[in-house]
Design a protein around this motif. Structure first.
Motif, mmCIF file in Angstrom:
data_model
loop_
_atom_site.group_PDB
_atom_site.id
_atom_site.type_symbol
_atom_site.label_atom_id
_atom_site.label_comp_id
_atom_site.label_asym_id
_atom_site.label_seq_id
_atom_site.Cartn_x
_atom_site.Cartn_y
_atom_site.Cartn_z
ATOM 1 N N LEU A 143 42.634 37.742 41.815
ATOM 2 C CA LEU A 143 41.415 38.624 42.095
ATOM 3 C C LEU A 143 41.730 39.824 41.523
ATOM 4 O O LEU A 143 42.315 40.471 41.984
ATOM 5 N N SER B 48 40.125 43.255 41.483
ATOM 6 C CA SER B 48 39.014 44.289 42.110
ATOM 7 C C SER B 48 38.540 45.365 41.375
ATOM 8 O O SER B 48 39.451 46.161 40.901
ATOM 9 N N ALA C 3 36.252 41.145 39.996
ATOM 10 C CA ALA C 3 35.171 40.997 40.992
ATOM 11 C C ALA C 3 35.110 42.349 41.632
ATOM 12 O O ALA C 3 35.722 43.465 41.318
ATOM 13 N N PHE D 190 33.280 39.218 47.704
ATOM 14 C CA PHE D 190 33.333 39.653 46.421
ATOM 15 C C PHE D 190 32.455 39.060 45.354
ATOM 16 O O PHE D 190 32.205 37.637 45.666
ATOM 17 N N TYR E 14 31.567 38.005 41.803
ATOM 18 C CA TYR E 14 32.272 37.643 40.528
ATOM 19 C C TYR E 14 31.291 37.306 39.360
ATOM 20 O O TYR E 14 30.357 36.488 39.624
ATOM 21 N N TRP F 160 25.920 36.279 38.822
ATOM 22 C CA TRP F 160 26.960 36.722 39.721
ATOM 23 C C TRP F 160 26.798 35.811 41.044
ATOM 24 O O TRP F 160 26.004 35.409 41.554
ATOM 25 N N THR G 226 29.422 34.605 44.729
ATOM 26 C CA THR G 226 30.050 35.178 45.922
ATOM 27 C C THR G 226 31.321 34.447 46.161
ATOM 28 O O THR G 226 31.289 33.295 46.237
#
Length: 267
Positions: A61, A63, A122, A134, A136, A145, A147
């Motif tokens: 992931l 960020s 994300a 998050f 993504y 989008w 979650t």
């Protein structure tokens, strides 16, 4: 058939770590203006949940800063696809001769030695209770989008693995191993395996008189639980991810593979 499963060997872990740090560094340079090779990234998927085997993909992931969400969400058409492309281009600068492509929600890096990384960009959402979620991108069907809550999943898996004396992780790894050795032409995602075993393991654990390694009783329990839950259910089957309790959808062909593996384990 259940047994203690050895972890990923040292050489493989070293290559994973080296590549992880190079990816993290270029992402931080591109999006955060930083040279850090450790910050703003997180192992997720099978590796993050502790259930990976040597053939598992490496899910990371990525960020990103909040202002980047405003940037890509503000595009007039499929900003999610543009975000995936931007991450792909940044990664390509570090691995210019490696096969890299976008695939719906992730950037996929396929190394020549067979190792495969999937990068999920994300945006962290601050929660007042529990773990932060998050957002993504999903570039399919015009872009949306979605979650995810990987930290909740990781904590739940590790906690139940502790109370089962390691049986949870061993079961998930064994199912992956059988899938990769005997059912290679089928698709069975790791989240399906982990979600099912997490829900089915109940009070079984290593060290209990009820599950000596050669009894097969535990394996029969898993198959029986599967049959009771899914045999007559409409498709797609809905599982619940550990910890996050998010819905995990599984088509009938995916569930059929899991049934094949569980049946093999009882022989």
């Amino acid at each position: 058939m259940i047994k203690h499963i050895d972890g990923i060997n040292y050489d493989t872990r070293s290559r994973i770590s080296e590549r992880y740090k190079r990816i993290t560094k270029v992402v931080n340079q591109t999006f955060w203006g930083s040279d850090s090779n450790t910050r703003h990234t997180l192992y997720v998927g099978s590796y993050g949940r502790g259930t990976a085997v040597s053939t598992s993909d490496l899910d990371i992931l990525i960020s990103l800063p909040a202002e980047q969400f405003d940037r890509f969400d503000g595009y007039s058409g499929n900003g999610q696809s543009k975000l995936i492309q931007c991450l792909k281009e940044a990664t390509q600068t570090t691995y210019p001769r490696t096969s890299i492509h976008g695939d719906g929600q992730v950037v996929v890096i396929c190394f020549s030695d067979g190792m495969r990384f999937e990068l999920l960009p994300a945006f962290e959402q601050i929660c007042t209770q529990g773990y932060n979620t998050f957002l993504y991108p999903d570039s399919n069907l015009g872009g949306t989008w979605k979650t995810t809550n990987p930290k909740a999943e990781q904590y739940a898996m590790k906690d139940k693995n502790r109370t089962s004396n390691g049986l949870l992780f061993d079961t998930c790894k064994l199912i992956r191993t059988i899938r990769d050795e005997r059912f290679t032409s089928y698709h069975l995602p790791g989240i399906i395996i982990d979600s099912f075993v997490y829900s089915a393991i109940a009070g079984w654990h290593w060290g209990s008189p009820g599950i000596p390694s050669d009894s097969g009783k535990y394996e029969e329990h898993l198959l029986d639980t599967f049959n009771k839950k899914f045999t007559f259910n409409p498709t797609p089957v809905i599982l619940t991810a550990p910890g996050s309790e998010q819905s995990v959808s599984a088509e009938v062909n995916t569930i059929t593979v899991l049934q094949k593996v569980l049946t093999y384990m009882t022989k």
